[in-house]
Scaffold this active site. Structure first.
Site, mmCIF file in Angstrom:
data_model
loop_
_atom_site.group_PDB
_atom_site.id
_atom_site.type_symbol
_atom_site.label_atom_id
_atom_site.label_comp_id
_atom_site.label_asym_id
_atom_site.label_seq_id
_atom_site.Cartn_x
_atom_site.Cartn_y
_atom_site.Cartn_z
ATOM 1 C CB CYS A 4 -0.932 -0.012 1.208
ATOM 2 S SG CYS A 4 -1.849 1.515 1.385
ATOM 3 C CB CYS A 7 0.845 1.266 4.358
ATOM 4 S SG CYS A 7 -0.768 0.781 5.007
ATOM 5 C CG HIS A 46 -4.491 -0.517 4.946
ATOM 6 N ND1 HIS A 46 -4.011 0.146 3.841
ATOM 7 C CD2 HIS A 46 -5.607 -1.160 4.540
ATOM 8 C CE1 HIS A 46 -4.798 -0.103 2.811
ATOM 9 N NE2 HIS A 46 -5.779 -0.894 3.203
ATOM 10 C CG HIS A 99 -6.673 9.532 0.391
ATOM 11 N ND1 HIS A 99 -6.849 8.234 -0.040
ATOM 12 C CD2 HIS A 99 -6.993 10.324 -0.656
ATOM 13 C CE1 HIS A 99 -7.253 8.249 -1.298
ATOM 14 N NE2 HIS A 99 -7.349 9.501 -1.706
#
Ligand code: AMP
Ligand code: ZN
Length: 116
Positions: A4, A7, A46, A99
């Site tokens: 990710c 991450c 995450h 986000h």
């Protein structure tokens, strides 16, 4: 999450222009800004999408919202800003790590959405 992007950014394994970090959240400049001020705020842990959060995620979501005004102000948008959380396929979410976009700058960002 091994592969990710966000991450990796939150852990410092990929570079970013960081503007804030605490134990739970991380904020940085969007790499392809849509407005003079364009920040991203993410949970360090995450979480895939706002479309799939649970009650357990509420505290970190609250933190992301609570810091937005301060970051916008500090980064050049003291008279307000827009917070956008694209979620899932319909919301056109491209990065699959939750986000919040903070967009603003000296000028108003314009109407919310183009009407269909
Ligand atoms: P979304 O369409 O809501 O998933 O938005 C993803 C955002 O991530 C876009 O505005 C991209 O410009 C931004 N982005 C992608 N890769 C990076 C990166 N390495 N550093 C900062 N922002 C990024
Ligand atoms: Zn992630």
């Amino acid at each position: 999450m091994e592969n990710c992007l966000f991450c990796k950014i939150a852990r410092g394994h990929l570079p970013s222009r960081k503007v804030f970090e605490d134990d739970e959240i991380f904020a940085f400049h969007d790499i392809n800004p849509a407005r003079p001020v364009h920040l991203l705020v993410i949970p360090k842990r995450h979480i895939t999408s706002l479309a799939t959060v649970t009650d357990a995620d509420a505290p970190v979501l609250g933190k992301m919202l609570a810091i937005a005004g301060r970051l916008a102000s500090e980064q050049g948008s003291p008279d307000g800003f827009r917070l956008i959380i694209n979620s899932g396929r319909i919301g056109h979410q491209e990065v699959q790590h939750l986000h919040a976009h903070i967009v603003g700058g000296p000028d108003p960002v314009g109407p919310m959405l183009k009407r269909v």
